[in-house]
Write an enzyme that holds these catalytic residues in place. Structure first.
Site, PDB file in Angstrom:
ATOM      1  N   VAL A 138       0.912  -1.145   0.000  1.00 36.35           N
ATOM      2  CA  VAL A 138       0.000   0.000   0.000  1.00 36.35           C
ATOM      3  C   VAL A 138       0.952   1.195   0.000  1.00 36.35           C
ATOM      4  O   VAL A 138       1.535   1.532   1.025  1.00 36.35           O
ATOM      5  CB  VAL A 138      -0.928   0.014   1.232  1.00 36.35           C
ATOM      6  CG1 VAL A 138      -1.719   1.313   1.286  1.00 36.35           C
ATOM      7  CG2 VAL A 138      -1.875  -1.187   1.222  1.00 36.35           C
ATOM      8  N   PRO A 139       1.166   1.816  -1.163  1.00 38.89           N
ATOM      9  CA  PRO A 139       2.268   2.771  -1.341  1.00 38.89           C
ATOM     10  C   PRO A 139       2.037   4.130  -0.693  1.00 38.89           C
ATOM     11  O   PRO A 139       1.852   5.150  -1.367  1.00 38.89           O
ATOM     12  CB  PRO A 139       2.383   2.875  -2.867  1.00 38.89           C
ATOM     13  CG  PRO A 139       0.985   2.645  -3.341  1.00 38.89           C
ATOM     14  CD  PRO A 139       0.409   1.619  -2.402  1.00 38.89           C
ATOM     15  N   CYS A 140       2.101   4.162   0.624  1.00 40.46           N
ATOM     16  CA  CYS A 140       1.871   5.402   1.360  1.00 40.46           C
ATOM     17  C   CYS A 140       2.901   6.478   1.031  1.00 40.46           C
ATOM     18  O   CYS A 140       2.635   7.666   1.208  1.00 40.46           O
ATOM     19  CB  CYS A 140       1.823   5.132   2.858  1.00 40.46           C
ATOM     20  SG  CYS A 140       3.244   4.241   3.501  1.00 40.46           S
ATOM     21  N   HIS A 141       4.059   6.075   0.494  1.00 36.94           N
ATOM     22  CA  HIS A 141       5.067   7.070   0.105  1.00 36.94           C
ATOM     23  C   HIS A 141       4.574   7.950  -1.044  1.00 36.94           C
ATOM     24  O   HIS A 141       5.113   9.030  -1.263  1.00 36.94           O
ATOM     25  CB  HIS A 141       6.390   6.387  -0.273  1.00 36.94           C
ATOM     26  CG  HIS A 141       6.323   5.536  -1.488  1.00 36.94           C
ATOM     27  ND1 HIS A 141       5.762   4.268  -1.474  1.00 36.94           N
ATOM     28  CD2 HIS A 141       6.731   5.760  -2.764  1.00 36.94           C
ATOM     29  CE1 HIS A 141       5.834   3.761  -2.698  1.00 36.94           C
ATOM     30  NE2 HIS A 141       6.422   4.636  -3.494  1.00 36.94           N
ATOM     31  N   ARG A 142       3.531   7.520  -1.747  1.00 42.77           N
ATOM     32  CA  ARG A 142       2.999   8.283  -2.881  1.00 42.77           C
ATOM     33  C   ARG A 142       1.957   9.314  -2.454  1.00 42.77           C
ATOM     34  O   ARG A 142       1.395  10.016  -3.294  1.00 42.77           O
ATOM     35  CB  ARG A 142       2.413   7.325  -3.912  1.00 42.77           C
ATOM     36  CG  ARG A 142       3.483   6.426  -4.536  1.00 42.77           C
ATOM     37  CD  ARG A 142       2.917   5.434  -5.507  1.00 42.77           C
ATOM     38  NE  ARG A 142       3.985   4.567  -6.016  1.00 42.77           N
ATOM     39  CZ  ARG A 142       3.811   3.323  -6.406  1.00 42.77           C
ATOM     40  NH1 ARG A 142       2.600   2.776  -6.399  1.00 42.77           N
ATOM     41  NH2 ARG A 142       4.842   2.615  -6.835  1.00 42.77           N
TER      42      ARG A 142
END
Length: 185
Positions: A138-142
């Site tokens: 779940v690409p929270c860095h995006r």
């Protein structure tokens, strides 16, 4: 109750950790400078997990993560995740963020708006990102702050690591100098 397992693995950015059960990935720890830090972080989330050799489906996720940190464009949307370990209030946020592709960013406020909430819900989005049990998958860095600012990041290296991951994907947030690094690529 499913039994939890885990494994540590080397990436170009440091030592990462992955936890899983019979349903899917339950925890993912972004790379830290040493194995002890990654293991401690994972076991804080999955106390009692047993370190074992990963089955082929988990080995495939590990290989994907290694390739991601080596700079390869990887899509994690097909990776099974066990939703039982996620805060139910955050399920919609995670579902929306998981759909973000390589190099695609959004803001905390835009996620709130996409879910039909006002700008005050952006803080809840930020809380969900901070508690994300499976970053990268779940690409929270995006998810960034308004105005191109990087925003927070609870992984080793903090906002500098978030910036390094975005730069790896070809995104340079306005408020972070390109020379700052949290991960050592």
């Amino acid at each position: 109750m499913a039994r939890d397992f885990y494994q540590l693995f080397e990436t170009a950015a440091g030592v990462a950790a992955i936890g899983w059960n019979g349903v899917g990935v339950t925890s993912f720890r972004l790379p830290a400078p040493d194995a002890r830090e990654s293991e401690r972080s994972l076991l804080n989330r999955l106390p009692g997990a047993a370190r074992v050799a990963p089955p082929p489906e988990v080995r495939a996720v590990i290989d994907m993560a290694v390739r991601y940190f080596a700079g390869e464009r990887i899509d994690f949307t097909g990776v099974p995740v066990d939703p039982a370990v996620q805060d139910p209030a955050f399920a919609g946020i995670y579902r929306l963020v998981r759909a973000l592709g390589w190099g695609e960013t959004t803001t905390y406020g835009a996620v709130a708006q996409a879910l039909g909430h006002g700008p005050e819900y952006a803080r809840d989005v930020g809380q969900a990102m901070a508690r994300n049990p499976v970053p990268l998958i779940v690409p929270c860095h995006r998810v960034t702050a308004a105005g191109g600012r990087i925003g927070g990041f609870s992984a080793p290296g903090g906002a500098q690591s978030k910036a390094a991951m975005l730069e790896l994907e070809g995104v340079v947030p306005a408020a972070v100098a390109p020379t700052q690094r949290g991960f050592e690529f």
